[in-house]
Each structure stands twice: as structure tokens, then as C-alpha cells.
Design an enzyme around this catalytic site. Structure first.
Site, PDB file in Angstrom:
ATOM      1  N   GLU B 496       0.835  -1.190   0.000  1.00 44.98           N
ATOM      2  CA  GLU B 496       0.000   0.000   0.000  1.00 44.98           C
ATOM      3  C   GLU B 496       0.879   1.252   0.000  1.00 44.98           C
ATOM      4  OE1 GLU B 496      -2.319  -0.973   3.462  1.00 44.98           O
ATOM      5  OE2 GLU B 496      -2.865  -2.856   2.489  1.00 44.98           O
ATOM      6  N   GLU B 527      -4.185  -6.896   2.513  1.00 45.17           N
ATOM      7  CA  GLU B 527      -2.954  -7.431   3.091  1.00 45.17           C
ATOM      8  C   GLU B 527      -2.769  -8.919   2.793  1.00 45.17           C
ATOM      9  OE1 GLU B 527      -4.855  -5.252   4.573  1.00 45.17           O
ATOM     10  OE2 GLU B 527      -3.480  -3.564   4.885  1.00 45.17           O
ATOM     11  N   ASP B 552       0.843  -4.689  12.896  1.00 49.82           N
ATOM     12  CA  ASP B 552      -0.498  -5.101  13.334  1.00 49.82           C
ATOM     13  C   ASP B 552      -1.338  -5.672  12.190  1.00 49.82           C
ATOM     14  OD1 ASP B 552      -0.725  -3.063  16.046  1.00 49.82           O
ATOM     15  OD2 ASP B 552       0.624  -2.520  14.423  1.00 49.82           O
ATOM     16  N   PHE B 553      -1.009  -5.267  10.959  1.00 51.08           N
ATOM     17  CA  PHE B 553      -1.832  -5.712   9.833  1.00 51.08           C
ATOM     18  C   PHE B 553      -1.498  -7.153   9.428  1.00 51.08           C
ATOM     19  CE2 PHE B 553      -1.794  -0.986   8.356  1.00 51.08           C
ATOM     20  CZ  PHE B 553      -2.460  -0.640   9.521  1.00 51.08           C
ATOM     21  N   HIS B 594      -2.076  -0.218  16.106  1.00 50.16           N
ATOM     22  CA  HIS B 594      -0.982   0.269  15.271  1.00 50.16           C
ATOM     23  C   HIS B 594       0.356   0.288  16.018  1.00 50.16           C
ATOM     24  CE1 HIS B 594      -4.137   1.601  12.564  1.00 50.16           C
ATOM     25  NE2 HIS B 594      -3.242   2.003  11.683  1.00 50.16           N
TER      26      HIS B 594
END
Ligand SMILES: Cc1cc2nc3c(=O)[nH]c(=O)nc-3n(C[C@H](O)[C@H](O)[C@H](O)COP(=O)(O)OP(=O)(O)OC[C@H]3O[C@@H](n4cnc5c(N)ncnc54)[C@H](O)[C@@H]3O)c2cc1C
Ligand SMILES: Cc1ncc(C[n+]2csc(CCOP(=O)(O)OP(=O)(O)O)c2C)c(N)n1
Ligand SMILES: [Mg+2]
Lengths: 458, 818
Positions: B496, B527, B552-553, B594
Site C-alpha cells: 500500500e 494485506e 499489526d496488519f 498500530h
């Protein structure tokens, strides 16, 4: 805001002894006690009960004196005078205690204290600071939710019973633990008709299973209702269910609720400060440290061993850690930690009982193979001379099967409370049967029975 | 994002209605003349033969699973068997229109597809090449196992080879297609274009998309098919894959000569069921699966429903779609209807469907009806077909005998499994082409700017260099990326905001100017598909660098990281390589979702390498290391570090190429009384703590930066602990389950006698990360480390803890789950 080296919350055995030990080392100590210095033990526990029991024993001995060639007439007791003597003893010891603290430079504050967090205690509207804090707020009697128990003037706890104006004709003791048995002895000696209702199958549950019945049978005048569960209390009538399920009643004049004690964790900021505790007590490690840095807890508050001398020892362990800057335990290369294996206990009833270390049953439960020996106290000449030949009494010793290390010493009979420290010494020092055989005991003495029992172990 | 595309309010705010083109359903009209012309009678019969092969193969497995025997042979197959009895026409028809260069990826139910693809490929491959493939595969081990079985020529041998290789794989044999490490649900054979099959429902969608990207970006021939089930339409990663495959940019922004969109066909074998859930009418709302194409792009993804009970209908549609894909006009969606007569698995009691329904489909049996069609049109006679069936059965019996023989067909040992967990290769480049750039790198604005930066955090007098003059951690990452881009023509990076924006944390700033779109591009916010496509790209033969903006993703890409990237090298028995670097950034200041350091999750999953540089020197040297390797690497970065300069290497960060030795921690500061070992940005707080410990309490403190998670060599740490006897481990990961607990436990095992105190782990609290203003309550601070030393390791004379780090509080937190 005043700052100290150590702040102690609670002036019972745990708190006051810590203060003394620290004071003696020149530490600046603040001892906060909301009620009376001496705590439960001095004011409403060990001391007053033992004082009254001694009076009762004197009364009994006087009555039984004829057998030993001493005749007295018109024997009677005066409850009011007994109470007065008890009060005098407590008062004098209390004053002596206050004086000791003063001499050692301990600042005693009569206030209710509150732990704010590591290093901070609030008392009397002031915040005091110290790098170390010892919590010793003790314990209180449990009043279980038995219907009819609460707010019933006929139901008292140990503190209440110590204050009664006259000896009840009939007394029901709920709970056959140490406190229950001591009061049962006391009042039955003074002529009350005493019934003890105990939920378990035997009195004094932590006693060796061979020893407890000896104690129970020796308390001839007391009726024991074992395996009975109190369901409700109606006025001064205790309704309980027996083992076979039938309902029975004890119709008495006064009821003593003696089912246990709970640590005093409320009202002084335990929760707010982030202290780790459960209903069983404040969580401590072997150096009496809590989860909060610099905060220690000792005595009944920890729920680990509800005895005055345990509180003393815990206080000393905490003090050692404080004085050594955290180096008294294994981390700092030290060995001064709290061990529970050699804590003696005593029941100061009529007769006495005492013990230290493991019972045979505990050993079995832990899978430790033991050798054991049990002897009647009649093996002691002095015991016979002073109690007659029919008196109940017994000593039991257990040792590790393989190593011979003494694991437990248990005594029922006169002087048990005075001799048991010797048993504690054997266990704390991890002496073996062979070592004990080399010790010299005074003769004639009742404690010789321990020596004889050890010799029986092969 | 690109400035060349204008979002014009007058256009987007205009009133109107959207017209959606119609989607064809089962439009195939049989025409024997055309069919004959296309396949010839032998070709048509061969398709029937392949269908019979699949039927007999699956029936045999069913027999073993349900009765423990088949045709007099007793065998206990312990593993799974998701059979495709009833679905033969769909897979055979598809493969009839594919060539060896076309790839198919599949699902748990792909035995039929493996066979169909291999059989069809072995029919078109040049005989010499075919033989060479078989002889070369696993050093000839698979072929050797069946050499005593009779065969009528190379193609017939290839059929036996396919049946045996697949069955031996299902039975976990060393001679199986993946040495028995893939098994029923993962088996594949790349030389014939049968690519990994996936036990994760929908797992192949994004991997296949990545494989198609590989073909497109590297101008490789063929298309890629993702064969997935109808129920997988409910899977997020499937939608992500379709979205990624349908991005406008392939045709609007990528260089024309690349050829457009990745050639990916999402083929849904629509048997109307998940396991027991009925997709049409119960668990989905689409009614007709093909409808979904309309939600993805204006072409409806060229969606069609095709009758998967007629192999010729399938072959026809696949041929048409292949053309579209090769023209760069994909992606394509096919709703290939079919039906599995067998249960989902042998334990399936079919409690969710009626007998009547099964009988209706049995009545339309594809093998029977296609056979009848051939006979009717005189492509074969009944007896000829029966002879085909008999020969298939005979061959299968011979194959089964070998594959069930424990002596003839052993299994691998543990050392073999260990040996394929990583490939540990060093590959400069995966292709021979000249790496493509848009400019001469000497003209690149970032390259030029970096030339003037101080590559060391301190100037000659030891004074700190101002941030704007400083060569930073992010610059070090940039240099490593640029180096590999310039060496390996296959290297591509996506994620991204990677292009134009320059990566969320400016690591890629300057790459937009340097690289054509197909080497650096922005993706959908997908993701799972970002990582999954990286997996597909890498296992197809290219080097990929994918980025998840925040650590975190990773949750969103959980399957792709933990089940795909990590597993395919070993599940392929080392046949596949996974040169995939996954960059993740550990954040802060943005709260609970995050700010997490998830090194422990990655460390827990076998098959992943993981590293976490804390200095610019390491950032470059470790990314260089990762980018020359052949293993999947999760490359942790920290947003606390992007702007730091090099403080430890005297000469600063070298301009040239270098690598950090794999797995080796670095000693950042020597000391003799205590060791603090850190992972990630906590290093700098540990150094501050070391200063307090030394200056205030006289505790000489050594600070070790672990920097690697897996593999991790313990020597440096053990040597330090041997000297100091005391160890504190600190990182910003939550304390519970922190990777540092693994390190602590290993050090305790390996150096117990050298330890004077228990090893302490300092981590973030087991909470949510609170707001930026309250982060000190959450992340390990200098004081936490000092207090931990005091409370749990070494009482510090005169020290009073200001934070709660006692062992007892650790127990309390554990007990209450915080
Ligand atoms: C009837 C009876 C007989 C007993 N007999 C024996 C015996 O023979 N031998 C034996 O070993 N043990 C005996 N015990 C137990 C013994 O009394 C306790 O184990 C002992 O007192 C525990 O000492 P401590 O210091 O922990 O707590 P305590 O003695 O309970 O002292 C706690 C003190 O803290 C004070 N305090 C509480 N909260 C605050 C606050 N917020 N601020 C300031 N002060 C506070 C209380 O007022 C109290 O004075 C007996 C107990 C009872 C009830
Ligand atoms: C992510 C995931 N969820 C659930 C499963 C368990 N599972 C295996 S197959 C299956 C049904 C899949 O249905 P479909 O995609 O239609 O394929 P089919 O079995 O019909 O071929 C399920 C739920 C799984 N393997 N992976
Ligand atoms: Mg399905």
C-alpha cells in the site's frame, strides 16, 4: 509529610516485633495502630485466653488436689476476679510493650493507616513516606452466613466471649479448632455444660489422626458432635444436621462462633494501591515481599500461618530483607527466608496439645515413606507423678524412612506447649534419629517421652 | 494516487444509472464436427481416459479410506482424502485447453486436477523432454520406483508416473511428487504445470494471482488458473485476490509492453457445497456464483457459468478465456458447475443432502454421458471404451501395489524434513534480463541527496549530526532495496502506498522515479493478497518484496504469512524456493491496533526467517542479506528507528554492499556484571538503563542487540552471560508470549550453571497500547529495566523502585491474565 526508613501498618505481634527489631538497628520507624498496641494476640487472643485458662487450671487442680495429698475446702472461682486478673495482665503487658517501642525510638501513631502505594502510607490525614513498608493488619473472626447467626446477641465470637459478665450454664461451641477447643476446656472446667459442634470428623483438623482423639477423649466433660453441620440458630438453640442426616439441637445459653479467621484486607487501600491479594490473604514470597516494590506483608494478613509466633518470624524475615537491602534471601546470597516446616502450634486446653512438622497423614499424602513411633506419656515418671496413672497423654514422632530425618513431633498432655519448641529445633535443624539419640534431656521431665519415642524408631 | 489520474467532481457527481452487462450461463452448444476438428478422435477419447483415470483413482482411495482395502490390497491410509468423484469432466475439460506452461493452483480437492493437468501435459510435451523431466525428477527416484511396471512408450510411462507420483505423495512416500511432505491436499508437480494445491479454502486465489503477476512482469508464457471451490467465494482473501487482479493500473499505468493485467483465471469448481453448507440458497447470497464478476470490474471479470459435467463445454470456455487473459484483459471468473458424488471426506455421512439429489446427479454422470456421446458420434466403440477402462484399472493396480509397499516405497526421515525447512540459498538474480529502470540511478533524486548525508550519527568531534544532514535508517533500507533492484531483474515490490507516496515511512522515496510500474506498484488494501501474491510470485521463480504498513496488519495476512509463505518450501520438499521479503513496521503513537511488535507470532511458526535491525548499519546489511536469500523473511522495522543515524559502527554505514552474518547478535556495549539483550528499538532505552546502572550503581553492563529472531545463534549471548551471570531481555513486544521468553528459556537451558539469577524478560504490558500521551505506561522504559534488575536480579544498593517489576507482580499479572 514525614519520611521514615520503614512504616509499619498494624501493631500486633507482626507489626510491633518488626518495629522493635528495626528500632534496635537504629532505623527510623513509624508504627501505625488504629486500636491497641499488641493486636489480637495481646488484647483479645493469646494472652487473655491463656490467663483465664490458667485460672481454670488452678481451680481444677485445687479440686483434684486430694489425690495428691493436698486438701482444700470450699473451693470456688470468681469469674469477675478472673476477668480482673486477665485485664491486669493485658494492661501491664500492653504498657510494657508501649514502653519498649518508645525506648527503641519507634514513633507510634494511633490512627487508621492507608497504603497509598510503594513508599507511601497515609495516616491521620498525613502522608508518610518510607522506602519500605510492612503491612501487618492481622485478621478478624469469620461470622459465617448461617441463618440466625448474625446480629444475634446469643452468638458471640472469641472477642465477645472474653468479655461476658458471667459463666454460661450451657455453652455451644461451633467449630472444633484451636480456639473452640480452648474455650470448651475453659468453660467446662468452670462448670458449664459444653457441646462442641464440628463439621469434620475430628477436632483440630491439622492434628495427627492418632493424637486428636487422645485430646478429645481427655476432655471428658465436653460433648463433641462430630461430622455435624450447623444449619441455623434460633435464639440460643443451635440446629444442626448429623452425619446420618437427622436434625439435632443444642439448647444452650450462649453460642461461640469459632469457625476461623479472615485476613484484614479491607479499608486500608490494598486494592487501590495495586497490591496482590486474594480472600486468603496478601500474596507474599519467601522474604515476605509483596508484588509492590518495597512493600512487605507479615502475620495473619498473609493467611499463611495464623499464629503469633509465625507473625514474629515473618516480621524478622521482612526486617532482615529490609536491613540487607534485599540481600537476605537466595538472590542476595542469604538464607534468611520464611520456612513453614518447623512452625510449632499449641492448644492450651485441658489437657494441652502441641505439634510441629508433618503428621503421618501429611507424609502419606505427599508420598513420603516414614517410620513412626507413638508412646503414652506414662513413660515419663514426672507425668505420672503429677497427673496420676490414668491420665491421657501421648507423644508421636515420625521420621523419614530413608534418611531418618525427624519430620514431625506431636504431643498431647501437660507441658506440651512448653516442650514443643524442642521438636521445632529438631526439625528446623533437620536432625536425624541418630542425632537426637545423642541429645540429653533433663530427667525427670515430661519431654523425656520425646526422647523415648525417638529411641523406639529404628 | 498518481497525479496523472484526475478525480473530477463534475464526473463522479453526475446522476445516471449503472448498466451491468449480462452474464452468460451454460451457453455451450455441442457441435461434434468442431469438437472433432479441435481434438481429433484420439484426443476426445484421451479425455475420456483421463476422466476414468481420475474416477478409478478416487474410487480406489475411497475404498482404502472406508474399508482399508481395495482390489485385494490392504492398506491403512491415515491422512485425508477429499475426493472428486463426479467432478472429473470439469478438471479434464479445463486441462484440455491448457498447455504445460499454463499453471493451475488448486484446493484440498485437487487429485483430479493434478492428474488431469499432468496427463494432458504429458500428451503434448515433446517425448524427449518428457522423459528428461521424469528422469531428472528427484534424481530419478519416482521413475525408478515404477521402472519395473510395463509401459507402452514414454507417454504411457508418463501416465504411470503421474498416477504413481500422485498416489505415492498421498501415501507420504519419499518417491512421491513432494517426497510425501505435501500429501493429499498439497501435492503438485510443477514440470507439468500443476502448481501447489492448498488445504486452506481459497488459499490458492492470491497465490495464483502472484504467479500470474510473475508471468506478466517477467514476460513468461501461459496463464494461471486458481481452482477453488464455490464456498471459497466467502473467503476474504479470494475477494482480495480478485480485487488485486482487477486493478485498473495494469492497463492504465503500466508500460504497454508488459501486456496488461496478470493472466489469472479464477475458476470456481461449483459443486454447490462447502462441506455441509449449501452455497446457493444457504450460505451465500449470490444465487449464481458468476454474478460476483459484476462486482469487480466493468467486464464482469468476463464471468460465465459453464456446465462442468461436459468436458467439451469446459474446454471451449477455457480456450476462449485463455485468449482474453493472454491479451492482458483479465482477470476472468468461471463458475464451473459440477457435483461431488462422494462425500466431502470419507467421514461425510451426507446428512445435509438428499438421496434423491445425489441420484439425479449420478443419472447425469459425466463419464457415462461423455462416453455415450463419443459412442454416439462414433469417436469410439463401447468395447474400445471398456478396453480403456480395463487398461486404466490394470495400471492402477500395478501402481497401487508399489505405492502401498513400505519396503519398495519408504518415507523420508526427520533429518530430511529438517533439511527442507529452509533453502538457505544465495541468489544474486533470478533472471538474466537487464533490470529495468526509468532513469540512470546517478540521476535519482534520493541517490543524489544521500551522497551529501553524514553516514554516521556523530561528527568528527563526536557531536550528534542534525537530523536533516543525517543518513538515516530509512536511507539504509532504501539503499539495500535499490541495490537488489539493480541486480535482480525479477525483483518487484508492492504494497500500500509504495509508489508516489514513497512508502508510508518514506523508505521507498525516490524509487518511483527510478522504477517502472511493474517493478514497484501500489495495491488494493488487501494485506492477505499482498502477501499471498508475493508467495505466488516467489514460488514461481521471482524475487518479491511486499510491505505491510504496520506489523499489526499481519493479522489480515495471517494465513498467507503463517500457512503459505512459511510452508511451501518444506511442503514441496525443497522443490520450491520462497525468495520473499515481507517488510513490516512496528508502530507507536497510533494506539492499540498500530503499535504491536508481533515477532513472537512469526517466531512461533516454523519455516519463516525473521530479523529486526535496530541500527542503520544493520538495516542495510540485514536487508541485503534477506534480499540475496531464497527463504521467506519477515523483516521487522520500527517507526521509532526510521530517522536514527548510525551510532555504533565507527565508519558509519558503508556506501558499498555488505551483509550482516545471519543469526548473529551484536554487542553494542561491553560490560562485566550484567547483560541486557534487546530486540528492536528497545536497544536505545536499554543503553540508557545501562548508563544508570553503571553511573549510579556501579553495575558494569553489557548490551547485546539480538537483531535476529530466526535463525538466532546463541553464542554471543551465551558468552556474555558466561561473563556476567545475569541477563535481562527487553523488547517492545507484549511480555506474555514474547519471543524473548524463548530466548530466556534457551539461555537457561544452555547456560544454567553460569547464571547467578533468573533471566528476566521486560516487555510491554499485556494490554492494549494506550494513547501516545500514555505510552510510558505500556512500553518498556529505562526505569523498568533498572527496577527489574533491582527486584529480580541484583539488589541495587540504595535504589528504590519507581515502577512495579517484582517477581510477585509478574505472578499476579499472569494469574489475572494481564
Ligand atoms: C482467641 C484467640 C486466641 C489465640 N491464641 C493464640 C495462641 O495461643 N498462640 C498463637 O500463636 N496465636 C494465637 N492466636 C492468634 C494470634 O492472635 C494471631 O496469630 C496474631 O495476633 C497475629 O498477629 P498479627 O500481627 O498478624 O495481627 P494482629 O494481632 O491481628 O494485629 C493486627 C493489628 O493491626 C491493626 N490494624 C488493622 N488495620 C489497621 C489499619 N488500617 N491501620 C492501623 N492499624 C490497623 C489492628 O488493630 C491490630 O491491632 C489467637 C487468636 C485468637 C483470636
Ligand atoms: C480457511 C479454511 N476454513 C475451513 C476449512 C475446512 N474446510 C475444508 S474444505 C471446506 C469446504 C470447502 O468448500 P469449497 O470451497 O466449495 O470446496 P469443495 O470442498 O466443495 O471442493 C471447509 C469448510 C479449511 N480447510 N480452510
Ligand atoms: Mg464446493
Amino acid at each position: 509529610m514525614a519520611s521514615y526508613d520503614v512504616i509499619i501498618l498494624g501493631g500486633g505481634p507482626g507489626g510491633y516485633l518488626a518495629a522493635e527489631r528495626l528500632g534496635a538497628k537504629g532505623k527510623k520507624v513509624l508504627l501505625i495502630e488504629k486500636d491497641r498496641l499488641g493486636g489480637t494476640c495481646l488484647n483479645v487472643g493469646c494472652i487473655p485466653t491463656k490467663t483465664l485458662l490458667n485460672s481454670a487450671k488452678l481451680y481444677l487442680h485445687a479440686k483434684e488436689g486430694e489425690r495428691y495429698g493436698v486438701k482444700a475446702e470450699g473451693i470456688s472461682f470468681d469469674w469477675t476476679a478472673m476477668q480482673a486478673w486477665k485485664g491486669e495482665v493485658v494492661e501491664k503487658l500492653h504498657n510494657a510493650l508501649a514502653l519498649t517501642e518508645k525506648k527503641l525510638g519507634v514513633t507510634v501513631v494511633a490512627a487508621s493507616g492507608r497504603l497509598v502505594g510503594s513508599g507511601k502510607v497515609e495516616a491521620g490525614g498525613e502522608v508518610h513516606e518510607a522506602p519500605a513498608i510492612i503491612l501487618a493488619t492481622g485478621s478478624s473472626p469469620v461470622m459465617p452466613p448461617i441463618p440466625g447467626a448474625r446480629d444475634n446477641p446469643k452468638v458471640v465470637d472469641s472477642t465477645g466471649l472474653l468479655e461476658i459478665a458471667s459463666v454460661p450454664e450451657r455453652l455451644c461451641v461451633i467449630g472444633g479448632g484451636v480456639i473452640g477447643v480452648e474455650f470448651a476446656s475453659l468453660f467446662s472446667a468452670l462448670g458449664s455444660k459444653v457441646e462442641v459442634v464440628e463439621m469434620l470428623d475430628e477436632i483440630v483438623p491439622f492434628m495427627d489422626k492418632d493424637q486428636a482423639p487422645v485430646l478429645r477423649r481427655a476432655m471428658k466433660a465436653v460433648s463433641f458432635r462430630l461430622g455435624c453441620k450447623v444449619e441455623r440458630i434460633e435464639g440460643s438453640t443451635v440446629v444442626y444436621r448429623t452425619k446420618d442426616g437427622t436434625e439435632a439441637k443444642a439448647e444452650v445459653d450462649l453460642v461461640l462462633m469459632a469457625v476461623g479467621r479472615k485476613p484484614n484486607i479491607e479499608l486500608w487501600g490494598a486494592k487501590e494501591s495495586g497490591l496482590d491479594f486474594s480472600p486468603k490473604g496478601v500474596v507474599v514470597d519467601e522474604r515476605m515481599r509483596t508484588n509492590l516494590p518495597g512493600v512487605y506483608a507479615v502475620g495473619d494478613l498473609t493467611g499463611k500461618s495464623l499464629l503469633a509466633h509465625s507473625a514474629y518470624r515473618m516480621a524478622e524475615v521482612a526486617v532482615a530483607d529490609i536491613l540487607s537491602g534485599g540481600a537476605s534471601g537466595p538472590g542476595g546470597g542469604g538464607t534468611n527466608v520464611m520456612r513453614y516446616t518447623a512452625v510449632p502450634w499449641a492448644v492450651y486446653g485441658i489437657p494441652e496439645a502441641a505439634g510441629v512438622g508433618m503428621t503421618e497423614q501429611e507424609a502419606a499424602q505427599k508420598g513420603i515413606a516414614v517410620k513412626k513411633s507413638a508412646l503414652p506419656l506414662r513413660v515419663s515418671g514426672r507425668f505420672c507423678a503429677e497427673n496420676g496413672f490414668a491420665a491421657q497423654g501421648s507423644v508421636k514422632v515420625i521420621a523419614d524412612e530413608a534418611s531418618g530425618v525427624i519430620l514431625g513431633v506431636h504431643v498431647v498432655g501437660s507441658y506440651a506447649s512448653e516442650m514443643i519448641w524442642g521438636g521445632a529445633a529438631l526439625i528446623e535443624q533437620e536432625l536425624r534419629v541418630a542425632d537426637v539419640k545423642e541429645l540429653i534431656f533433663p530427667h525427670p521431665s515430661v519431654c523425656e517421652a520425646i526422647r523415648d519415642a525417638v529411641w523406639e524408631l529404628e | 494516487m498518481p497525479k496523472s489520474l484526475l478525480v473530477d467532481p463534475s464526473v463522479v457527481r453526475k446522476s445516471g444509472s449503472l448498466e451491468i452487462a449480462s452474464i452468460p450461463l451454460n451457453r455451450y452448444v455441442p457441435n461434434f464436427k468442431t469438437e472433432l476438428a479441435r481434438f481429433g478422435a484420439p484426443g476426445l477419447v484421451a479425455m475420456w481416459r483421463d476422466m476414468v483415470c481420475i474416477r478409478e483413482f478416487e474410487t480406489m482411495l475411497n475404498s482404502f479410506k472406508t474399508m482399508g482395502s481395495w482390489d485385494g490390497i490392504e492398506y491403512n491410509h491415515k491422512g485425508p482424502a477429499h475426493l472428486s468423484i463426479g467432478q472429473e469432466a470439469a478438471s479434464v475439460g479445463q486441462c484440455a485447453s491448457l498447455e504445460p506452461d499454463d499453471y493451475i493452483f488448486g484446493s484440498h480437492r485437487s487429485h483430479g486436477e493434478i492428474l488431469a493437468k499432468c496427463l494432458s501435459a504429458s500428451r503434448v510435451l515433446d517425448e524427449k523432454k518428457l522423459l528428461a523431466i521424469m528422469e531428472g525428477f528427484l534424481g530419478g527416484e519416482t521413475l525408478k520406483a515404477i521402472e519395473r511396471l510395463k509401459s507402452a512408450g514414454v507417454r504411457d510411462l508418463a501416465e504411470t508416473f503421474t498416477l504413481f507420483g500422485t498416489l505415492a505423495e498421498i501415501f507420504a512416500r519419499k518417491a512421491g511428487f513432494n517426497r510425501g511432505l505435501g500429501g493429499s491436499m498439497h501435492a503438485f508437480f510443477t514440470p507439468f504445470g500443476s502448481m501447489p494445491n492448498n488445504a486452506i479454502v481459497g488459499g490458492s486465489a492470491d497465490i495464483a494471482t502472484g504467479s500470474a503477476l510473475y508471468k506478466r512482469i517477467n514476460r513468461k508464457p501461459g496463464i494461471v488458473v486458481a481452482n477453488i471451490g464455490d464456498a471459497s467465494m466467502g473467503c476474504g482473501p479470494v475477494w482480495e485476490a480478485m480485487s488485486l487482479a482487477a486493478m485498473d493500473q495494469y492497463r492504465s499505468l503500466w508500460p504497454k509492453e508488459i501486456g496488461g493485467a496478470p493472466p489469472i483465471l479464477f475458476n470456481f469448481f461449483n459443486n454447490f457445497y462447502g462441506m455441509g453448507g449449501q452455497t446457493d440458497g444457504e450460505t451465500m447470497g449470490y444465487k449464481v456464483l458468476a454474478r460476483v464478476g459484476a462486482g469487480v470490474n466493468p467486464e464482469n471479470m468476463h464471468a460465465e457459468r459453464v456446465d462442468g459435467y461436459n468436458p467439451l463445454a469446459v474446454a471451449e470456455v477455457v480456450a476462449r478465456k485463455k485468449k482474453i487473459l493472454l491479451e492482458g484483459r483479465g482477470p476472468v471468473l468461471l463458475d464451473t458447475i459440477t457435483y461431488r458424488i462422494s462425500g466431502h471426506s470419507p467421514s461425510d455421512a451426507s446428512s445435509y443432502r438428499s438421496k434423491e439429489e445425489i441420484e439425479l446427479w449420478q443419472g447425469a454422470d459425466p463419464i457415462e454421458s461423455y462416453g455415450a456421446y463419443l459412442v454416439e458420434n462414433k469417436a469410439a466403440t463401447r468395447p474400445e471404451l471398456e478396453a480403456v477402462r480395463a487398461s486404466v484399472k490394470e495400471k492402477l493396480l500395478a501402481v497401487v501395489k508399489v505405492a502401498t509397499d513400505d519396503t519398495a516405497c519408504p518415507r523420508v526421515d526427520s533429518s530430511f524434513i529438517e533439511s527442507v525447512m529452509f533453502s538457505n540459498g544465495k541468489v544474486e538474480k533470478f533472471g538474466e534480463a537487464k533490470p529495468e529502470f526509468l532513469q540512470d540511478l546517478s540521476e535519482n533524486p534520493r541517490v543524489k541527496a544521500l551522497a551529501g548525508k553524514a553516514r554516521c550519527a556523530f561528527d568528527a568531534e563526536g557531536k550528534p549530526v542534525a537530523k536533516n544532514k543525517l543518513y538515516q535508517y530509512r536511507d539504509a533500507l532504501f539503499e539495500a532495496m535499490l541495490h537488489r533492484f539493480s541486480v535482480d531483474p525479477t525483483m518487484a515490490a508492492w504494497g500500500e502506498e509504495n509508489r508516489d507516496w514513497g512508502g508510508a515511512f518514506a523508505v521507498y522515496r525516490g524509487l518511483t522515479e527510478a522504477l517502472p510500474y511493474h517493478r514497484l506498484f501500489n495495491t488494493t488494501i488487501s494485506e492477505g493478497a499482498i502477501v499471498g501474491s508475493g508467495v505466488g510470485y516467489a514460488l514461481s521463480g521471482g524475487r518479491a518484496v511486499v510491505e505491510l504498513m504496520y506489523c499489526d496488519f499481519m493479522g489480515r495476512a495471517g494465513d498467507e504469512i503463517f500457512n503459505q509463505a512459511s510452508k511451501w518450501q518444506s511442503m514441496s520438499a525443497g522443490l520450491l524456493k520462497m525468495p520473499l521479503v515481507l517488510r513490516v513496521s512496528v508502530g507507536n503513537k497510533y494506539g492499540a491496533q498500530h503499535s504491536q511488535d508481533w515477532t513472537a507470532l512469526v517466531a512461533h511458526v516454523p519455516g519463516l526467517k525473521a530479523m529486526f535491525p535496530a541500527t542503520p548499519y544493520d538495516a542495510k546489511g540485514m536487508l541485503n542479506l534477506a534480499l540475496r536469500g531464497t527463504d521467506p523473511v519477515v523483516f521487522f522495522e520500527s517507526q521509532l528507528l526510521y530517522d536514527v543515524g548510525e551510532r555504533f559502527e565507527k565508519g558509519g554505514v558503508p556506501e558499498g554492499y555488505y551483509e550482516i552474518p545471519e543469526g548473529e547478535p551484536a554487542v553494542r556495549k561491553t560490560g562485566s556484571d550484567l547483560t541486557i539483550a534487546t530486540l528492536g528499538a528497545t536497544l536505545y532505552r536499554a543503553l540508557d538503563a545501562a548508563k544508570v546502572l553503571e553511573d549510579k550503581y556501579g553495575v558494569s553492563t553489557e548490551v547485546v542487540d539480538l537483531r535476529f529472531i530466526a535463525p538466532l545463534k546463541y553464542d554471543v549471548l551465551l558468552e556474555s552471560v558466561r561473563k556476567t551471570g545475569k541477563l535481562v531481555l527487553a523488547s517492545d513486544a507484549c511480555e506474555r508470549g514474547s519471543y524473548l521468553h524463548t530466548v530466556a528459556s534457551n539461555v537457561t537451558q544452555l547456560a544454567f550453571d553460569d547464571l547467578d539469577a533468573p533471566v528476566a524478560v521486560v516487555g510491554s504490558r499485556n494490554w492494549i497500547t494506550p494513547a501516545a500521551e500514555m505510552e510510558e505506561l505500556y512500553f518498556p522504559q529505562k526505569e523498568w529495566i533498572v527496577d527489574t534488575v533491582h527486584e529480580r536480579i541484583l539488589p541495587l544498593k540504595g535504589h528504590s523502585s519507581t515502577t512495579v517489576q517484582t517477581a510477585l507482580d509478574l505472578a499476579r499479572r499472569t494469574r489475572s491474565g494481564v
